[in-house]
Motif scaffolding. Structure first.
Motif, PDB file in Angstrom:
ATOM      1  N   LEU A 238      -3.820   9.581   1.872  1.00 25.94           N
ATOM      2  CA  LEU A 238      -3.636   9.523   3.325  1.00 25.94           C
ATOM      3  C   LEU A 238      -3.159   8.130   3.715  1.00 25.94           C
ATOM      4  O   LEU A 238      -3.890   7.151   3.554  1.00 25.94           O
ATOM      5  CB  LEU A 238      -4.953   9.853   4.042  1.00 25.94           C
ATOM      6  CG  LEU A 238      -5.586  11.216   3.729  1.00 25.94           C
ATOM      7  CD1 LEU A 238      -6.951  11.345   4.417  1.00 25.94           C
ATOM      8  CD2 LEU A 238      -4.676  12.348   4.171  1.00 25.94           C
ATOM      9  N   ASP A 239      -1.941   8.034   4.249  1.00 21.81           N
ATOM     10  CA  ASP A 239      -1.380   6.726   4.599  1.00 21.81           C
ATOM     11  C   ASP A 239      -1.559   6.466   6.095  1.00 21.81           C
ATOM     12  O   ASP A 239      -0.828   7.001   6.917  1.00 21.81           O
ATOM     13  CB  ASP A 239       0.101   6.667   4.208  1.00 21.81           C
ATOM     14  CG  ASP A 239       0.606   5.225   4.100  1.00 21.81           C
ATOM     15  OD1 ASP A 239      -0.114   4.306   4.551  1.00 21.81           O
ATOM     16  OD2 ASP A 239       1.714   5.028   3.568  1.00 21.81           O
ATOM     17  N   GLU A 240      -2.536   5.650   6.429  1.00 19.67           N
ATOM     18  CA  GLU A 240      -2.877   5.293   7.806  1.00 19.67           C
ATOM     19  C   GLU A 240      -3.002   6.509   8.722  1.00 19.67           C
ATOM     20  O   GLU A 240      -2.291   6.620   9.729  1.00 19.67           O
ATOM     21  CB  GLU A 240      -1.846   4.293   8.363  1.00 19.67           C
ATOM     22  CG  GLU A 240      -1.773   3.051   7.485  1.00 19.67           C
ATOM     23  CD  GLU A 240      -1.142   1.847   8.177  1.00 19.67           C
ATOM     24  OE1 GLU A 240      -1.012   1.882   9.413  1.00 19.67           O
ATOM     25  OE2 GLU A 240      -0.818   0.881   7.477  1.00 19.67           O
ATOM     26  N   PRO A 241      -3.924   7.408   8.383  1.00 14.27           N
ATOM     27  CA  PRO A 241      -4.056   8.634   9.180  1.00 14.27           C
ATOM     28  C   PRO A 241      -4.607   8.374  10.576  1.00 14.27           C
ATOM     29  O   PRO A 241      -4.431   9.209  11.461  1.00 14.27           O
ATOM     30  CB  PRO A 241      -5.032   9.483   8.360  1.00 14.27           C
ATOM     31  CG  PRO A 241      -5.817   8.492   7.569  1.00 14.27           C
ATOM     32  CD  PRO A 241      -4.877   7.361   7.266  1.00 14.27           C
TER      33      PRO A 241
ATOM     34  N   LYS B 176       0.827  -1.215   0.000  1.00  9.21           N
ATOM     35  CA  LYS B 176       0.000   0.000   0.000  1.00  9.21           C
ATOM     36  C   LYS B 176       0.864   1.271   0.000  1.00  9.21           C
ATOM     37  O   LYS B 176       0.639   2.179  -0.802  1.00  9.21           O
ATOM     38  CB  LYS B 176      -0.930  -0.005   1.235  1.00  9.21           C
ATOM     39  CG  LYS B 176      -1.764  -1.277   1.352  1.00  9.21           C
ATOM     40  CD  LYS B 176      -2.609  -1.296   2.599  1.00  9.21           C
ATOM     41  CE  LYS B 176      -1.837  -1.356   3.911  1.00  9.21           C
ATOM     42  NZ  LYS B 176      -1.148  -2.627   4.184  1.00  9.21           N
ATOM     43  N   THR B 177       1.839   1.311   0.913  1.00 10.45           N
ATOM     44  CA  THR B 177       2.702   2.492   0.968  1.00 10.45           C
ATOM     45  C   THR B 177       3.526   2.619  -0.309  1.00 10.45           C
ATOM     46  O   THR B 177       3.708   3.711  -0.843  1.00 10.45           O
ATOM     47  CB  THR B 177       3.611   2.412   2.206  1.00 10.45           C
ATOM     48  OG1 THR B 177       2.781   2.399   3.375  1.00 10.45           O
ATOM     49  CG2 THR B 177       4.541   3.604   2.286  1.00 10.45           C
ATOM     50  N   THR B 178       3.973   1.477  -0.813  1.00  9.84           N
ATOM     51  CA  THR B 178       4.714   1.502  -2.077  1.00  9.84           C
ATOM     52  C   THR B 178       3.853   2.110  -3.185  1.00  9.84           C
ATOM     53  O   THR B 178       4.329   2.927  -3.980  1.00  9.84           O
ATOM     54  CB  THR B 178       5.144   0.074  -2.459  1.00  9.84           C
ATOM     55  OG1 THR B 178       5.930  -0.460  -1.393  1.00  9.84           O
ATOM     56  CG2 THR B 178       5.946   0.062  -3.744  1.00  9.84           C
TER      57      THR B 178
ATOM     58  N   PHE C 250       2.081  10.757   5.444  1.00 12.08           N
ATOM     59  CA  PHE C 250       2.985   9.619   5.571  1.00 12.08           C
ATOM     60  C   PHE C 250       2.577   8.707   6.724  1.00 12.08           C
ATOM     61  O   PHE C 250       2.082   9.164   7.744  1.00 12.08           O
ATOM     62  CB  PHE C 250       4.414  10.109   5.773  1.00 12.08           C
ATOM     63  CG  PHE C 250       4.914  10.905   4.604  1.00 12.08           C
ATOM     64  CD1 PHE C 250       5.579  10.291   3.566  1.00 12.08           C
ATOM     65  CD2 PHE C 250       4.678  12.278   4.539  1.00 12.08           C
ATOM     66  CE1 PHE C 250       6.018  11.024   2.472  1.00 12.08           C
ATOM     67  CE2 PHE C 250       5.111  13.013   3.445  1.00 12.08           C
ATOM     68  CZ  PHE C 250       5.780  12.396   2.419  1.00 12.08           C
ATOM     69  N   GLN C 251       2.822   7.423   6.521  1.00  7.25           N
ATOM     70  CA  GLN C 251       2.490   6.439   7.543  1.00  7.25           C
ATOM     71  C   GLN C 251       3.290   6.709   8.819  1.00  7.25           C
ATOM     72  O   GLN C 251       2.739   6.782   9.904  1.00  7.25           O
ATOM     73  CB  GLN C 251       2.794   5.040   7.001  1.00  7.25           C
ATOM     74  CG  GLN C 251       2.481   3.931   7.979  1.00  7.25           C
ATOM     75  CD  GLN C 251       2.643   2.566   7.321  1.00  7.25           C
ATOM     76  OE1 GLN C 251       2.855   2.456   6.116  1.00  7.25           O
ATOM     77  NE2 GLN C 251       2.522   1.522   8.109  1.00  7.25           N
ATOM     78  N   THR C 252       4.616   6.857   8.644  1.00  7.52           N
ATOM     79  CA  THR C 252       5.428   7.293   9.777  1.00  7.52           C
ATOM     80  C   THR C 252       5.585   8.791   9.592  1.00  7.52           C
ATOM     81  O   THR C 252       6.207   9.227   8.634  1.00  7.52           O
ATOM     82  CB  THR C 252       6.812   6.648   9.729  1.00  7.52           C
ATOM     83  OG1 THR C 252       7.311   6.819   8.403  1.00  7.52           O
ATOM     84  CG2 THR C 252       6.749   5.187  10.066  1.00  7.52           C
TER      85      THR C 252
HETATM   86 MG   LIG Z   1       2.383   1.070   4.694  1.00  4.12          MG
END
Ligand SMILES: [Mg+2]
Ligand SMILES: Nc1ncnc2c1ncn2[C@@H]1O[C@H](COP(=O)(O)OP(=O)(O)OP(=O)(O)O)[C@@H](O)[C@H]1O
Lengths: 321, 260
Positions: free
Chosen positions: B179-182, B46-48, B88-90
């Motif tokens: 939105l990555d894991e908000p 997903k992040t990729t 970003f996720q992190t």
């Molecule tokens: Mg991810």
């Protein structure tokens, strides 16, 4: 640019205005002359601190930009009788153009390609100063460079040159502080905060790195021109690699990401030989020692010292009240 | 101007890291003006995928069409300019800058003044700086962080850092927001408020792609759900269809204790 910087500039200007009073004390009367060189050097280190502290790049060629300014002004005025002001402008344009050519390819890449490119560039310029004898008189250098003048006033005396150099240096300081507190400065700092976020916010890092490099080169060139018109004589050793390295030392000693620190670093290293006369040829060791001590004990440079002292004192004051 | 119905069209997208295929031959579209969720187990890609869409990584093969325009090999700043923004996720904040300055960076791509103009403080650059400041305050206000404006961003609690990332992304005036894991790390009330915020953003006309592990949130806000597993699409449909898809349950939902 923020209140603190405004107040800083105010107090610093007053200090510069009053400093020549030390000229009345005979033991240190030559300090005014030394301060001219501090001002000229600070013009270079301020630009370098922006380049190193904000753009994260190292230049080993700033002595050469200093030299380009000095030689352009010197040759055009002493040999071709051109007015010093357009000659100074010519130096700026030449240095800026050279900076674009030297900087663009290396700043588009990651890593310290700029350090290598400027190292090579500095050496080439140094060879040119020495070898193109018909133009530069080679290692002997040449004199007869006229003083600057404006509206009939000639910058002849030490004092006049002192005020001229520091007026220019303070204007440059304000210019750089303006940049730091603008979208350009924020963009540059954002790259340090998170490169990936800066990228996705649309910050085009290489573009600003090139701009900062060009500006720092132009400022070094102005310093060179002012040097030539003050000393009225130029020869190659002033613009050698050792001076480029000393400039880097000044920036590191002052605190890399601070233009104020760059002025302090320039002052310290320019005055150091004066205070270390007894060491004679060993002064290079003293430089090394100072650099080492500062990197170990004040990794953020001399400019961080007041803040550290302040923080170490305030808790005690609070507990007392 | 002609507006294609899909804001994003992805075809045959593949990305491998050495021998590890993170995204494989992926096709999907995102219709304009919706919230689309992307779910999948850890390491599904997903992040990729977000990194590919936002230009942080470039794909090995495949095409990305954004807003009717092929943008496959575009750089991140070109994509930001055309209207793709992300979080970003992190969390990736400019942690030593203030909260407000972080959002001001979001205005970077929408402003123009160069180094000479700002150095000399020409009137036009002062006006622009003023406008940057006001817009940044507006977006800070929008996510409810106006009172934190002058704090150092790195000192905010995680939930507020995530909101700040959203404000910063909105400040670029995106058409598509990734939105990555908000909601990761948010408590229940914060998550509920985030869900409301996403809907408001969508109602402003900004398409959202949401990567999220919190199934309640996904079912609450998403109009479509794409399910990835080992870099492949295993489902792409309405939430209620996806949640009862046996392959999805097998790959993901069945083993996910977060799903209640
Ligand atoms: Mg991810
Ligand atoms: N830069 C990289 N280099 C090498 N491998 C990577 C890189 N980025 C991701 N991967 C690998 O690609 C796969 C997909 O990772 P990705 O981060 O896209 O998963 P994800 O779906 O976002 O997972 P999560 O839910 O844990 O965030 C993982 O196996 C990961 O280890």
């Amino acid at each position: 640019m923020g209140r603190r910087n405004l107040i800083g500039i105010l107090f610093f200007s007053i200090f510069i205005l009053l400093f020549p009073l030390v000229g009345r004390i005979s033991a240190v009367s030559h300090y005014v002359d030394i301060m001219i060189f501090v001002g000229l050097t600070a013009m270079i280190t301020m630009g370098l601190s922006l380049l190193m502290g904000y753009a994260g790049q190292i230049s080993l060629g700033h002595a050469a930009f200093y030299g380009l300014g000095a030689y352009t002004s010197g040759i055009l005025t002493a040999k071709y009788g051109i007015n010093p002001w357009p000659a100074l402008l010519a130096g700026i344009f030449l240095s800026a153009a050279v900076a674009v050519i030297v900087g663009s390819p290396s700043l588009k890449l990651r890593g310290h390609y700029l350090a290598m490119a400027t190292l090579a560039f500095g050496e080439i310029i140094y060879i040119i100063f020495n070898e193109t004898v018909s133009l530069t008189e080679g290692p002997d250098g040449f004199g007869n460079i006229p003083h600057l003048s404006i509206f009939g006033f000639k910058f002849e005396s030490i004092l006049a040159n002192y005020y001229l150099v520091w007026a220019v240096a303070i204007i440059m300081l304000i210019f750089l502080l303006n940049i730091i507190h603008s979208r350009v400065g924020r963009a540059l700092s954002s790259i340090h905060g998170s490169e990936i976020a800066a990228m996705t916010m649309g910050v085009n890092a290489s573009r600003y790195k090139i701009q900062v490099f060009v500006i720092s080169a132009a400022m070094a060139s102005v310093a060179g021109s002012l040097y030539a018109h003050y000393v009225q004589f130029i020869n190659p050793p002033v613009f050698d690699l050792f001076f480029s390295i000393k400039l880097l030392m000044m920036v590191i000693i002052g605190g890399m990401a601070s233009v104020w620190g760059a002025i302090i670093g320039a002052a310290l290293i320019t005055f150091l030989p004066e205070w270390l006369l007894f060491l004679e040829d060993f002064d290079i060791l003293a430089y090394g020692l100072v650099l080492l001590l500062i990197i170990i004990f004040l990794p953020k440079g001399l400019f961080s010292l007041p803040g550290i002292l302040y923080r170490s004192v305030t808790p005690r004051l609070k507990s007392r009240s | 101007m002609f507006q294609s119905e899909n804001i994003l069209e992805i075809s045959s997208l593949t990305k491998a890291f050495g021998g590890l295929v993170a995204i494989f031959d992926l096709d999907f579209t995102v219709s304009r003006g919706i919230i689309k969720a992307i779910i999948g187990p850890n390491g599904a890609g997903k992040t990729t995928l977000f990194n590919l869409i936002s230009g942080v990584l470039s794909s090995d093969t495949g095409d990305i069409i954004f807003n009717g325009q092929p943008v496959t090999k575009y750089k991140p700043h070109q994509l930001a300019e055309r209207g793709i923004s992300r979080t970003f996720q992190t969390v990736e904040l400019f942690s030593e800058m203030t909260v407000l300055q972080n959002v001001m960076i979001g205005r970077h791509i929408r402003t123009r003044k160069g180094v000479l103009s700002v150095g000399l403080k020409l009137p036009a650059s002062r006006r622009e700086e003023r406008a940057i400041f006001e817009k940044a305050r507006y977006y800070l206000d929008f996510v409810g962080l106006e009172e934190k404006a002058d704090q150092e961003a790195g000192n905010l609690p995680l939930g507020q850092q995530k909101l700040l990332e959203i404000a910063r992304a909105l400040a670029t005036e995106p058409k598509l927001l990734l939105l990555d894991e908000p909601a990761a790390g948010l408590n229940e009330t914060e998550t509920e408020m985030a869900a409301q915020l996403f809907k408001v953003i969508r109602d402003e006309g900004i398409t959202i792609i949401l990567v999220e592990h919190d199934m309640n949130l996904v079912m609450n806000v998403a109009e479509e759900v794409l399910v990835l597993d080992y870099g492949r699409k295993i489902a792409d449909d309405k939430p209620e269809v996806v949640r009862s898809d046996p392959e999805v349950i097998n790959a993901y939902l069945g083993v996910d204790i977060e799903y209640a």
